[in-house]
Design a protein around this motif. Structure first.
Motif, PDB file in Angstrom:
ATOM      1  N   ARG A 250      -1.594  -6.230  15.050  1.00 44.00           N
ATOM      2  CA  ARG A 250      -3.051  -6.125  15.127  1.00 44.00           C
ATOM      3  C   ARG A 250      -3.728  -5.866  13.783  1.00 44.00           C
ATOM      4  NH1 ARG A 250      -5.812  -5.220  19.875  1.00 44.00           N
ATOM      5  NH2 ARG A 250      -4.605  -5.734  21.738  1.00 44.00           N
ATOM      6  N   LEU A 251      -3.053  -5.143  12.899  1.00 46.06           N
ATOM      7  CA  LEU A 251      -3.715  -4.701  11.680  1.00 46.06           C
ATOM      8  C   LEU A 251      -3.044  -5.166  10.388  1.00 46.06           C
ATOM      9  CD1 LEU A 251      -4.378  -1.017  12.828  1.00 46.06           C
ATOM     10  CD2 LEU A 251      -6.037  -2.888  12.763  1.00 46.06           C
ATOM     11  N   GLY A 252      -1.865  -5.771  10.486  1.00 39.68           N
ATOM     12  CA  GLY A 252      -1.169  -6.194   9.284  1.00 39.68           C
ATOM     13  C   GLY A 252      -0.644  -5.037   8.460  1.00 39.68           C
ATOM     14  N   VAL A 253      -0.579  -3.850   9.078  1.00 43.92           N
ATOM     15  CA  VAL A 253      -0.076  -2.662   8.395  1.00 43.92           C
ATOM     16  C   VAL A 253       1.450  -2.657   8.456  1.00 43.92           C
ATOM     17  CG1 VAL A 253       0.068  -0.134   8.521  1.00 43.92           C
ATOM     18  CG2 VAL A 253      -2.136  -1.284   8.854  1.00 43.92           C
ATOM     19  N   PHE A 254       2.106  -2.431   7.334  1.00 42.80           N
ATOM     20  CA  PHE A 254       3.557  -2.259   7.339  1.00 42.80           C
ATOM     21  C   PHE A 254       3.832  -0.876   7.903  1.00 42.80           C
ATOM     22  CE2 PHE A 254       7.554  -0.929   5.248  1.00 42.80           C
ATOM     23  CZ  PHE A 254       8.387  -1.940   5.719  1.00 42.80           C
ATOM     24  N   SER A 255       4.436  -0.824   9.076  1.00 43.69           N
ATOM     25  CA  SER A 255       4.594   0.432   9.804  1.00 43.69           C
ATOM     26  C   SER A 255       6.051   0.637  10.186  1.00 43.69           C
ATOM     27  CB  SER A 255       3.709   0.407  11.063  1.00 43.69           C
ATOM     28  OG  SER A 255       3.849   1.594  11.818  1.00 43.69           O
ATOM     29  N   LYS A 256       6.565   1.842   9.928  1.00 46.62           N
ATOM     30  CA  LYS A 256       7.954   2.146  10.272  1.00 46.62           C
ATOM     31  C   LYS A 256       8.072   3.594  10.731  1.00 46.62           C
ATOM     32  CE  LYS A 256      12.180   1.174  10.887  1.00 46.62           C
ATOM     33  NZ  LYS A 256      12.065   2.052  12.059  1.00 46.62           N
ATOM     34  N   GLY A 257       8.466   3.760  11.978  1.00 48.94           N
ATOM     35  CA  GLY A 257       8.689   5.085  12.512  1.00 48.94           C
ATOM     36  C   GLY A 257      10.147   5.469  12.441  1.00 48.94           C
ATOM     37  N   GLY A 258      10.402   6.761  12.471  1.00 51.45           N
ATOM     38  CA  GLY A 258      11.766   7.267  12.482  1.00 51.45           C
ATOM     39  C   GLY A 258      11.886   8.407  13.468  1.00 51.45           C
ATOM     40  N   VAL A 266       1.848   1.404   5.384  1.00 51.59           N
ATOM     41  CA  VAL A 266       1.172   0.886   4.192  1.00 51.59           C
ATOM     42  C   VAL A 266       0.146  -0.135   4.647  1.00 51.59           C
ATOM     43  CG1 VAL A 266       1.407  -0.205   1.936  1.00 51.59           C
ATOM     44  CG2 VAL A 266       3.296   1.167   2.846  1.00 51.59           C
ATOM     45  N   ALA A 267      -1.131   0.129   4.369  1.00 49.75           N
ATOM     46  CA  ALA A 267      -2.210  -0.785   4.736  1.00 49.75           C
ATOM     47  C   ALA A 267      -2.193  -2.001   3.813  1.00 49.75           C
ATOM     48  CB  ALA A 267      -3.556  -0.073   4.652  1.00 49.75           C
ATOM     49  N   PRO A 268      -2.852  -3.084   4.223  1.00 47.77           N
ATOM     50  CA  PRO A 268      -2.884  -4.282   3.365  1.00 47.77           C
ATOM     51  C   PRO A 268      -3.405  -4.021   1.952  1.00 47.77           C
ATOM     52  CG  PRO A 268      -3.581  -4.856   5.567  1.00 47.77           C
ATOM     53  CD  PRO A 268      -3.447  -3.358   5.548  1.00 47.77           C
ATOM     54  N   ASP A 269      -4.273  -3.007   1.777  1.00 45.57           N
ATOM     55  CA  ASP A 269      -4.801  -2.728   0.439  1.00 45.57           C
ATOM     56  C   ASP A 269      -3.893  -1.809  -0.373  1.00 45.57           C
ATOM     57  OD1 ASP A 269      -5.200  -0.214   1.536  1.00 45.57           O
ATOM     58  OD2 ASP A 269      -7.273  -0.012   0.827  1.00 45.57           O
ATOM     59  N   GLY A 270      -2.780  -1.373   0.227  1.00 48.10           N
ATOM     60  CA  GLY A 270      -1.832  -0.526  -0.487  1.00 48.10           C
ATOM     61  C   GLY A 270      -1.926   0.952  -0.170  1.00 48.10           C
ATOM     62  N   THR A 271      -2.971   1.375   0.524  1.00 52.80           N
ATOM     63  CA  THR A 271      -3.068   2.775   0.929  1.00 52.80           C
ATOM     64  C   THR A 271      -1.859   3.126   1.801  1.00 52.80           C
ATOM     65  OG1 THR A 271      -5.486   2.655   0.917  1.00 52.80           O
ATOM     66  CG2 THR A 271      -4.501   4.514   2.073  1.00 52.80           C
ATOM     67  N   THR A 272      -1.237   4.246   1.499  1.00 50.35           N
ATOM     68  CA  THR A 272       0.024   4.603   2.135  1.00 50.35           C
ATOM     69  C   THR A 272      -0.051   5.978   2.784  1.00 50.35           C
ATOM     70  OG1 THR A 272       1.255   3.283   0.527  1.00 50.35           O
ATOM     71  CG2 THR A 272       2.492   4.984   1.701  1.00 50.35           C
ATOM     72  N   VAL A 273       0.576   6.098   3.946  1.00 45.85           N
ATOM     73  CA  VAL A 273       0.603   7.358   4.685  1.00 45.85           C
ATOM     74  C   VAL A 273       2.045   7.693   5.050  1.00 45.85           C
ATOM     75  CG1 VAL A 273       0.029   8.446   6.899  1.00 45.85           C
ATOM     76  CG2 VAL A 273      -1.718   7.181   5.652  1.00 45.85           C
ATOM     77  N   ALA A 274       2.394   8.966   4.951  1.00 44.29           N
ATOM     78  CA  ALA A 274       3.684   9.457   5.447  1.00 44.29           C
ATOM     79  C   ALA A 274       3.420  10.707   6.274  1.00 44.29           C
ATOM     80  CB  ALA A 274       4.633   9.765   4.300  1.00 44.29           C
ATOM     81  N   GLY A 297     -10.475   4.849   4.258  1.00 44.09           N
ATOM     82  CA  GLY A 297     -11.249   3.636   4.045  1.00 44.09           C
ATOM     83  C   GLY A 297     -10.412   2.374   3.995  1.00 44.09           C
ATOM     84  N   ALA A 298      -9.124   2.483   4.372  1.00 45.66           N
ATOM     85  CA  ALA A 298      -8.233   1.319   4.304  1.00 45.66           C
ATOM     86  C   ALA A 298      -8.315   0.455   5.550  1.00 45.66           C
ATOM     87  CB  ALA A 298      -6.798   1.769   4.090  1.00 45.66           C
ATOM     88  N   LEU A 299      -8.777   1.018   6.662  1.00 49.83           N
ATOM     89  CA  LEU A 299      -8.878   0.284   7.924  1.00 49.83           C
ATOM     90  C   LEU A 299     -10.247   0.514   8.554  1.00 49.83           C
ATOM     91  CD1 LEU A 299      -5.403   1.096   9.563  1.00 49.83           C
ATOM     92  CD2 LEU A 299      -6.039  -0.994   8.326  1.00 49.83           C
ATOM     93  N   ASP A 300     -10.733  -0.499   9.258  1.00 55.91           N
ATOM     94  CA  ASP A 300     -12.011  -0.402   9.944  1.00 55.91           C
ATOM     95  C   ASP A 300     -11.870   0.485  11.183  1.00 55.91           C
ATOM     96  OD1 ASP A 300     -14.832  -1.578  10.494  1.00 55.91           O
ATOM     97  OD2 ASP A 300     -13.731  -1.933  12.363  1.00 55.91           O
ATOM     98  N   ALA A 301     -12.862   1.348  11.428  1.00 50.95           N
ATOM     99  CA  ALA A 301     -12.812   2.295  12.549  1.00 50.95           C
ATOM    100  C   ALA A 301     -12.698   1.581  13.888  1.00 50.95           C
ATOM    101  CB  ALA A 301     -14.031   3.205  12.527  1.00 50.95           C
TER     102      ALA A 301
END
Length: 329
Positions: A250-258, A266-274, A297-301
């Motif tokens: 849906r969002l093109g976000v590189f997402s990996k759970g553990g 990692v959002a398409p613009d490079g913003t990263t969350v852990a 601000g990396a993803l639309d609400a």
């Protein structure tokens, strides 16, 4: 003894609301990196050690590529997946094993039932049994075996921390996180998992998620190829109805759970969350990650809200929705 952060250092990251009553709270740590890699937000204690669990799979897959394993497309995506064991997933895992001229018996991960309910029910009806190839980490293990074959290393004992492949995984983890591995543990699948800080994990995933296939550096080219492979085939990384697959589709976000409540995005613009939930629960991690990307601000609400509506966040009572698991922000 090495250990993660204490409850006194954690921040509230999510709540569970039932009929307007906050029934439970999830506390933990989280960090947000801006597209340039600088720290944008911190919650709890991201500088404390954690075990990244399956969020380390991108590093393990990149190691397999670095030693020459012929992984691309769906094969490469499966190498970094925690898949749900569908026949489609198993088909690709067997394809990787065939490339290594090995059978399923070479896999050192434990036998498991598929986590995909429909596949599991079908196996039960057909009097099937748990199998190594159905285990959620079998793609990673098959890739490791193929890497060993390619490099000319013994496939026996490929999970031993002293095996050449695992030594290279450790070295790459240290290179990407910028710090020495603090401790080594055994992951649920039997592979070594290296303790690192949550901020170090975020740094590593940011480097991977912002790499380009046109980079002059092989590591970055490989990382860019890996991320493109996962985004091109979101079904590989998890499976039908699974948070990572939904978020990527849906969002093109590189997402990996553990396991144990660890999640990276990692959002398409490079913003990263852990994210690391201290209680080990994973039910809120994807939602927390998405909200943090939204706040950055990396993803639309509206896109985040729509995606969250597809995640398994509903709290039910009497057969109907009466509340939800939601980020605390």
């Amino acid at each position: 003894m090495s250990q993660t952060f204490a409850a006194t250092a954690a921040a509230e990251l999510a709540v569970v609301e039932r009929s307007g009553f906050v029934e439970s709270r999830h506390v933990g740590s989280a960090i947000v990196l801006a597209p340039d890699g600088e720290v944008a937000r911190e919650y709890g204690d991201p500088g404390a050690l954690i075990l990244p669990r399956s969020c380390m799979k991108p590093i393990q897959a990149l190691t397999c590529l670095a030693v020459g394993a012929p992984l691309e497309g769906e094969r490469l995506a499966l190498a970094t997946a925690s898949h749900s064991g569908t026949d489609r997933h198993v088909g690709v895992v067997r394809d990787i094993l065939a490339a290594a001229e090995l059978t399923e018996d070479a896999l050192a991960c434990p036998p498991a039932w598929p986590s995909d309910a429909a596949t599991r029910h079908e196996l039960v009806r057909d009097h099937g049994e748990p199998a190594r190839v159905r285990m959620n980490c079998s793609g990673k293990h098959a890739a490791m075996l193929l890497a060993c074959r390619t490099a000319g290393w013994d496939t026996e004992g490929y999970l031993d921390p002293s095996h050449p492949l695992q030594v290279q995984v450790r070295e790459l983890a240290e290179r990407l996180t910028g710090a020495k591995v603090a401790a080594t543990a055994v992951d649920g699948c039997g592979a070594p998992v290296f303790a690192m800080t949550l901020s170090g994990l975020a740094k590593a995933i940011h480097r991977i998620g912002t790499s380009s296939v046109s980079s002059p550096f092989a590591l970055h080219r490989n990382a860019g190829t890996l991320v493109e492979a996962v985004r091109a085939a979101p079904w590989t990384i998890a499976g039908p109805g699974q948070p990572d697959t939904i978020v990527i589709e849906r969002l093109g976000v590189f997402s990996k759970g553990g396991a144990e409540g660890v999640h990276v995005m990692v959002a398409p613009d490079g913003t990263t969350v852990a994210v690391k939930m201290l209680d080990g629960a994973s039910r809120a991690t994807a939602a927390v990650g998405l909200r943090l990307l939204e706040l950055a601000g990396a993803l639309d609400a509206a896109d985040v809200a729509d995606t969250m509506s597809q995640l398994p966040l509903a709290v039910t009572g009497g057969g109907r929705d009466v509340g939800a698991i939601r980020p605390a922000f």
